[in-house]
Design a protein around this motif. Structure first.
Motif, PDB file in Angstrom:
ATOM      1  N   TRP A 598      23.147 -50.833 -12.781  1.00 34.37           N
ATOM      2  CA  TRP A 598      22.963 -50.356 -13.752  1.00 34.37           C
ATOM      3  C   TRP A 598      24.204 -50.644 -14.970  1.00 34.37           C
ATOM      4  N   THR A 599      24.527 -51.076 -16.258  1.00 32.83           N
ATOM      5  CA  THR A 599      25.389 -51.065 -17.256  1.00 32.83           C
ATOM      6  C   THR A 599      26.255 -49.959 -17.493  1.00 32.83           C
ATOM      7  N   ALA A 600      27.600 -49.708 -17.261  1.00 30.51           N
ATOM      8  CA  ALA A 600      28.363 -48.524 -17.763  1.00 30.51           C
ATOM      9  C   ALA A 600      28.550 -48.280 -18.976  1.00 30.51           C
ATOM     10  N   PHE A 626      24.241 -35.145  -9.538  1.00 30.74           N
ATOM     11  CA  PHE A 626      25.230 -36.601  -9.231  1.00 30.74           C
ATOM     12  C   PHE A 626      26.046 -36.142  -8.370  1.00 30.74           C
ATOM     13  N   ASN A 627      26.599 -36.853  -6.768  1.00 36.47           N
ATOM     14  CA  ASN A 627      27.786 -35.872  -6.394  1.00 36.47           C
ATOM     15  C   ASN A 627      27.949 -37.879  -5.801  1.00 36.47           C
ATOM     16  N   TYR A 628      30.174 -37.678  -5.802  1.00 31.25           N
ATOM     17  CA  TYR A 628      30.423 -38.517  -6.303  1.00 31.25           C
ATOM     18  C   TYR A 628      32.205 -38.636  -5.385  1.00 31.25           C
ATOM     19  N   TYR A 629      32.630 -39.686  -6.007  1.00 32.03           N
ATOM     20  CA  TYR A 629      34.007 -39.382  -5.361  1.00 32.03           C
ATOM     21  C   TYR A 629      34.617 -40.792  -6.319  1.00 32.03           C
ATOM     22  N   GLU A 630      35.119 -41.869  -4.574  1.00 31.99           N
ATOM     23  CA  GLU A 630      34.927 -43.230  -5.522  1.00 31.99           C
ATOM     24  C   GLU A 630      35.066 -44.801  -5.322  1.00 31.99           C
ATOM     25  N   LEU A 631      34.906 -44.931  -4.353  1.00 30.87           N
ATOM     26  CA  LEU A 631      33.661 -45.950  -3.925  1.00 30.87           C
ATOM     27  C   LEU A 631      32.699 -45.558  -2.326  1.00 30.87           C
ATOM     28  N   ARG A 632      31.047 -45.740  -3.084  1.00 30.12           N
ATOM     29  CA  ARG A 632      30.915 -45.348  -1.970  1.00 30.12           C
ATOM     30  C   ARG A 632      29.265 -45.575  -2.046  1.00 30.12           C
ATOM     31  N   SER A 633      28.952 -47.215  -2.468  1.00 29.87           N
ATOM     32  CA  SER A 633      27.829 -47.749  -2.558  1.00 29.87           C
ATOM     33  C   SER A 633      26.928 -48.553  -1.179  1.00 29.87           C
ATOM     34  N   ASN A 634      28.432 -48.881   0.069  1.00 28.26           N
ATOM     35  CA  ASN A 634      28.435 -49.208   0.834  1.00 28.26           C
ATOM     36  C   ASN A 634      27.374 -48.663   2.327  1.00 28.26           C
ATOM     37  N   GLU A 635      27.215 -47.034   1.437  1.00 28.50           N
ATOM     38  CA  GLU A 635      27.069 -45.598   2.840  1.00 28.50           C
ATOM     39  C   GLU A 635      25.467 -46.023   2.164  1.00 28.50           C
ATOM     40  N   CYS A 636      24.582 -46.655   1.624  1.00 26.32           N
ATOM     41  CA  CYS A 636      23.405 -47.297   1.100  1.00 26.32           C
ATOM     42  C   CYS A 636      22.071 -47.130   2.728  1.00 26.32           C
ATOM     43  N   PHE A 637      22.695 -47.755   3.735  1.00 26.88           N
ATOM     44  CA  PHE A 637      21.500 -47.697   4.483  1.00 26.88           C
ATOM     45  C   PHE A 637      22.414 -46.842   5.893  1.00 26.88           C
ATOM     46  N   PRO A 664      26.811 -42.708  -7.330  1.00 23.63           N
ATOM     47  CA  PRO A 664      27.365 -43.887  -8.225  1.00 23.63           C
ATOM     48  C   PRO A 664      28.587 -44.303  -7.566  1.00 23.63           C
ATOM     49  N   ASP A 665      29.186 -45.555  -7.679  1.00 21.80           N
ATOM     50  CA  ASP A 665      30.700 -45.170  -8.034  1.00 21.80           C
ATOM     51  C   ASP A 665      31.368 -45.617  -9.111  1.00 21.80           C
ATOM     52  N   ILE A 666      32.195 -45.206  -8.628  1.00 21.57           N
ATOM     53  CA  ILE A 666      33.813 -44.818  -9.774  1.00 21.57           C
ATOM     54  C   ILE A 666      34.656 -45.777  -9.232  1.00 21.57           C
ATOM     55  N   TRP A 667      34.687 -46.588 -10.992  1.00 22.68           N
ATOM     56  CA  TRP A 667      36.225 -48.287 -10.635  1.00 22.68           C
ATOM     57  C   TRP A 667      36.864 -46.623 -10.884  1.00 22.68           C
ATOM     58  N   GLY A 668      38.538 -46.942 -10.741  1.00 23.79           N
ATOM     59  CA  GLY A 668      40.034 -46.278 -11.128  1.00 23.79           C
ATOM     60  C   GLY A 668      40.740 -47.464 -10.855  1.00 23.79           C
ATOM     61  N   HIS A 669      40.497 -48.468 -12.295  1.00 22.95           N
ATOM     62  CA  HIS A 669      41.538 -49.163 -12.628  1.00 22.95           C
ATOM     63  C   HIS A 669      41.921 -49.121 -13.729  1.00 22.95           C
ATOM     64  N   ALA A 677      34.971 -41.673 -14.360  1.00 19.99           N
ATOM     65  CA  ALA A 677      33.925 -40.660 -13.802  1.00 19.99           C
ATOM     66  C   ALA A 677      32.702 -41.190 -15.739  1.00 19.99           C
ATOM     67  N   LEU A 678      33.701 -40.342 -16.233  1.00 22.71           N
ATOM     68  CA  LEU A 678      32.433 -40.029 -17.312  1.00 22.71           C
ATOM     69  C   LEU A 678      31.701 -41.538 -17.556  1.00 22.71           C
ATOM     70  N   SER A 679      32.229 -42.540 -17.662  1.00 22.25           N
ATOM     71  CA  SER A 679      31.266 -43.428 -18.337  1.00 22.25           C
ATOM     72  C   SER A 679      30.335 -43.986 -16.929  1.00 22.25           C
ATOM     73  N   SER A 680      30.444 -43.781 -16.037  1.00 23.62           N
ATOM     74  CA  SER A 680      29.893 -44.493 -14.734  1.00 23.62           C
ATOM     75  C   SER A 680      28.754 -43.822 -15.056  1.00 23.62           C
ATOM     76  N   ILE A 681      28.882 -41.758 -15.172  1.00 21.19           N
ATOM     77  CA  ILE A 681      27.886 -40.620 -14.901  1.00 21.19           C
ATOM     78  C   ILE A 681      27.249 -40.382 -15.760  1.00 21.19           C
ATOM     79  N   VAL A 682      27.452 -40.443 -16.868  1.00 23.20           N
ATOM     80  CA  VAL A 682      26.686 -40.240 -18.409  1.00 23.20           C
ATOM     81  C   VAL A 682      26.121 -41.660 -18.321  1.00 23.20           C
ATOM     82  N   SER A 683      26.498 -43.487 -18.115  1.00 21.42           N
ATOM     83  CA  SER A 683      25.742 -43.794 -18.089  1.00 21.42           C
ATOM     84  C   SER A 683      24.215 -44.341 -17.367  1.00 21.42           C
ATOM     85  N   ALA A 684      24.704 -44.196 -15.827  1.00 22.12           N
ATOM     86  CA  ALA A 684      23.761 -43.625 -14.830  1.00 22.12           C
ATOM     87  C   ALA A 684      22.906 -42.718 -14.742  1.00 22.12           C
TER      88      ALA A 684
END
Length: 882
Positions: A598-600, A626-637, A664-669, A677-684
């Protein structure tokens, strides 16, 4: 205080607690079970495994909390044996038998005859380096068994035992005398009186041995040599050989590639301090000129005497060189004439204090000389030294270029200069984008593998040959990240190697065969919706494929979100034969996963995983966490494992009970990590509720631990979208956090300025950023009920961070609870505490997301005077509001 009569006395009995929780669950699955404590204990998983040298036999472990078993089977399926209460198997070199721990015994299983021989009351066993022999240990003796012809030798009254590096001999100690036994001709040689205090080390040729011993209450190192079948003592390293203030530790010495070098470890003697007149010994003086904080110095006092310092004895020159000191350490494991030494600095201060800049130097042992091979700047970091000690690699951490220094010629080349891949690498949410990485050296060190974002490049360390994209740009073209799936040091040019691939868009994984050549190689394999192997895919990800000796058979794991991890055989990585059949999830309401894109709110594309129950019904409305940390989409399978919570959220536990979970993945740059985090999770949340009408937009919750706890605290202070939130060990006030101590007495300023929080300024230079990004200063806007969990012994994130937020919300009469477990740290480790927290966390979410009755600990609390007697876990049916 009067306690409600429906409280009951409880001593944290797991069965009682889970009977309460089970019946309290209002959405229990009729056809399949939900997870409870008993199901977690009986959960079966794949443990260690191996394949024989001839590729015909396999063993693997079946692990569970109630007991382990060992399965031994043939590749063709004609034989299969299971042994209860068994683990730790080893194949013999000729693949004839397998030896393993079996209950209170050691057993040897003949694979060809299908015959078991047990050694009752055996304590343990070890195998010789080449797996020709096994030593089986009893209280009164040791039986050495030939694993090829099954002949046995018995050794009695042996206090220490070890196989020789050449396999057909062994060493031991009888009545304080060292002996050497030739297993081929069965001859025993007694050496001089020795009290062995460490394992024995062998030279590369095997003709020299060394070990720690005692001489007149002093530690020494004894060296012996094999001469025409005899054993002769040829050297002693005494305390007099060392610098003042150090002594030889009890740790095992070791020979370098050159027999002239014997490396050993020292310890520092405790300084004798002359007592002066003092008024109190309970004072710590923090001085502004101190290099280390007092809190660090107090810990260093013990470390200085318990820490080991490496030195080397040059046998021919009879000279000792201490390689490590209080101000320097080695960053590579010493093997030969060269080591890399790093200056020890206060790394927490290095980013602002130029005097603490760390740098590395090459050290030539034979010449006792330092060599500057890279710039003295914290910008550059040591990477690797080749096994032959021809080359040293280092990296520019800003440009991420990798440089190769050739020791003999003193020439330096940029290994990445000839790589023609595009340099517009996407940030991927990391604080610094990854451009290049080092894959390894070939066996003959004629080439190295360098990774770009997607592909593998073969590079000449001398710069004579042009860099070649080994994978011919296929990774870049297909947006598949390719990495080695084997140890490159075992392969030479023109050998066939294994490469793992991970497609970015859908997380499909696969293993490919390729030719290690200066010519571009065609990949042979395929991707699929599974996890086979990919380096550091996630914590606890599978190991690389194992090759069966000289056969062309590979043994590897395969798993998905709905298929448990099992063992498979393959030759081509297209067709697989299944060997194990784990399916512990089949009787439970299991998990399915779906990758969502999706788009944040900031316009960037995001990715996350939506977990649904196996009995999902699109006509129903589901609560979502919603459960999160940083990048976790690699755990899909990834095949998830049910368990008790140590601070986070166990996904199978909740999904089996009818919850949806989104990760969701949380980008941290950005310096605004909370805003990311707010942008990722609220948009999701907005995307999911708009797209799927089976998600209940009024029953959404948040959960995070540590950095995820901060993200939770931030979101609830900036959004009222969520019905409940649970934050474990999360920061809330960056101003007080900046001046706090953690991670073993260290300043947390680095964490805030340069580390995970990445604020890039001090609170006195940019107080606006600290206030703006701290949840505490937005506490008035919090309307979401918040459950905090934080422990007094947390030395990573001080408990004050949660107490500050709790105190502010309590004063503002906002709904907040704080769970604090005695003697626990950043995560829970005591099983009773894990069980208790899992129950309370679920009760909290059940009340706000499923309209269950609240427990008494939420409605009336549990006073301190009944701690340990009254749990408050009973449900309050009086319609009282928390």
């Amino acid at each position: 205080m009067k306690i409600a009569s429906c409280y009951y006395k409880v001593q944290y009995n797991p069965i009682v607690l889970f009977i309460i929780l089970f019946f309290a669950c209002s959405n229990a699955v009729a056809q399949k079970l939900v997870f409870d404590y008993e199901s977690i204990k009986s959960w079966q998983t794949l443990g260690q495994y191996d394949i024989s040298n001839n590729g015909r036999y396999i063993w693997y472990e079946n692990l569970s909390a109630v007991g382990d078993s060992l399965i031994i089977l043939s590749r063709d399926g004609t034989s299969r044996r299971a042994f209860d209460d068994s683990r730790g198997a080893v194949f013999s070199i000729d693949s004839r038998c397998v030896i393993f721990r079996h209950a209170k015994s050691v057993s040897v299983f003949d694979l060809e005859r299908n015959k078991l021989h047990g050694y009752q009351n055996a304590k343990s066993f070890i195998c010789s380096p080449q797996k020709k022999w096994a030593a089986i240990f009893f209280d009164t003796c040791i039986i050495v068994k030939n694993l090829i012809n099954y002949k046995e030798q018995i050794f009695k009254k042996v206090s220490r035992f070890q196989f020789d590096i050449n396999d057909d001999a062994c060493w031991g100690q009888i009545n304080d005398s060292l002996f050497y036994f030739n297993l081929k001709n069965e001859s025993k040689t007694f050496c001089s009186y020795e009290v062995i205090q460490s394992d024995i080390s062998f030279s590369e040729k095997g003709d020299l041995v060394a070990f720690n011993s005692k001489l007149a209450d002093s530690n020494i190192v004894s060296i012996y040599k094999k001469v025409n079948g005899r054993i002769e003592k040829c050297g002693i390293i005494k305390i007099a050989n060392f610098a003042n203030g150090y002594y030889i530790s009890d740790e095992k010495p070791w020979f370098g590639n050159d027999d002239n070098f014997l490396f050993l470890k020292l310890r520092r003697r405790k300084n004798e301090i002359i007592n002066q007149k003092i008024f109190t010994d309970r004072l710590n003086i923090w001085h502004y000129k101190d290099r280390w904080l007092q809190s660090q110095q107090l810990l260093h006092l013990n470390e200085e005497t318990s820490q080991s310092y490496i030195g080397v004895w040059l046998r021919k020159e009879k000279r000792f060189i201490q390689l490590e000191h209080l101000d320097s350490t080695l960053v590579n494991y010493p093997r030969g004439n060269y080591v890399v030494k790093r200056r020890i600095t206060n790394e927490d201060d290095a980013y602002w204090n130029n005097e603490e800049t760390s740098y590395c130097r090459l050290f030539d042992i034979s010449r006792n000389k330092e060599i500057r091979f890279m710039p003295d700047s914290s910008r550059y970091g040591y990477w690797d030294m080749s096994r032959s000690e021809k080359y040293v690699l280092y990296m520019d951490t800003i440009t991420q270029h990798i440089y190769c220094y050739e020791i003999n010629s003193k020439n330096t080349i940029d290994l990445t200069e000839g790589i023609s891949s595009r340099r517009d690498f996407r940030d991927m949410g990391l604080r610094r984008p990854i451009q290049f990485d080092f894959g390894g050296w070939t066996k003959d060190e004629n080439a190295v593998i360098i990774y770009d974002r997607y592909d593998l490049w073969l590079v000449d360390p001398k710069g004579n040959n042009k860099a070649v994209c080994l994978t011919d740009g296929w990774g870049t073209e297909q947006k598949v990240v390719l990495r080695l799936a084997c140890k490159l040091e075992n392969f030479s040019l023109n050998d066939s190697i294994l490469i793992s691939g991970l497609k970015e868009s859908n997380k499909w994984n696969g293993i490919f065969k390729a030719k290690l050549s200066w010519n571009k190689s065609k990949l042979n394999g395929e991707l699929g919706p599974y996890v086979y192997y990919f380096p550091a895919l996630y914590f606890g990800s599978p190991m690389p494929p194992i090759k069966g000796g000289n056969s062309n058979i590979f043994l590897l794991q395969k798993q998905s979100d709905t298929l448990a991890s099992n063992l498979f055989l393959t030759q081509d990585f297209h067709f697989f034969k299944q060997l194990s059949f784990f399916s512990p999830q089949k009787t439970y309401n299991w998990v399915t996963s779906k990758l969502i894109q999706w788009t944040a709110l900031d316009g960037s594309n995001r990715m996350g995983i939506l977990y649904k129950p196996e009995n999902f019904d699109s006509t129903k409305k589901y609560p979502i966490i919603f459960n999160y940390y940083e990048l976790r989409s690699n755990e899909c399978f990834k095949f998830l494992r049910p368990g008790l919570s140590v601070g986070g959220l166990n996904i199978p536990w909740y999904v089996s009970r009818g919850y949806l979970v989104f990760v969701p993945d949380i980008w941290g740059h950005s310096i605004y990590r909370g805003e990311s985090a707010l942008s990722s999770i609220v948009s999701a949340a907005n995307y999911l509720t708009a797209k799927y009408n089976w998600i209940d937009a009024k029953k959404m919750a948040l959960q995070g631990h540590s950095f995820g706890g901060f993200e939770t605290n931030y979101i609830v202070s900036h959004s009222d979208l969520f019905a409940a939130a649970q934050a474990s060990a999360g920061p809330s006030d960056f101003i007080s956090g900046f001046g706090a101590i953690g991670f073993g007495g260290r300043s947390l300023a680095n964490l805030h300025e340069e580390g995970q929080l990445n604020l890039r300024a001090t609170p006195w230079d940019r107080p606006d950023i600290y206030v703006e990004t701290s949840p505490l200063f937005n506490v008035k806007k919090i309307s979401t009920p918040l459950l905090l969990m934080h422990n007094t012994q947390d030395f990573s994130v001080p408990i004050a961070q949660s107490i500050e937020l709790y105190m502010a919300m309590r004063r503002l009469k906002k709904r907040v609870w704080l769970l604090e477990y005695d003697q626990e740290e950043h995560t829970l480790s005591n099983i009773d505490n894990m069980l208790d927290f899992t129950i309370r966390q679920q009760q909290f979410f059940d009340y706000y997301l499923k309209q269950s009755f609240p427990p008494y600990w939420m409605t009336t609390g549990v006073p301190a005077n009944v701690k340990g007697y009254i749990s408050g876990l009973d449900l309050d049916s009086s319609k009282a509001q928390p």
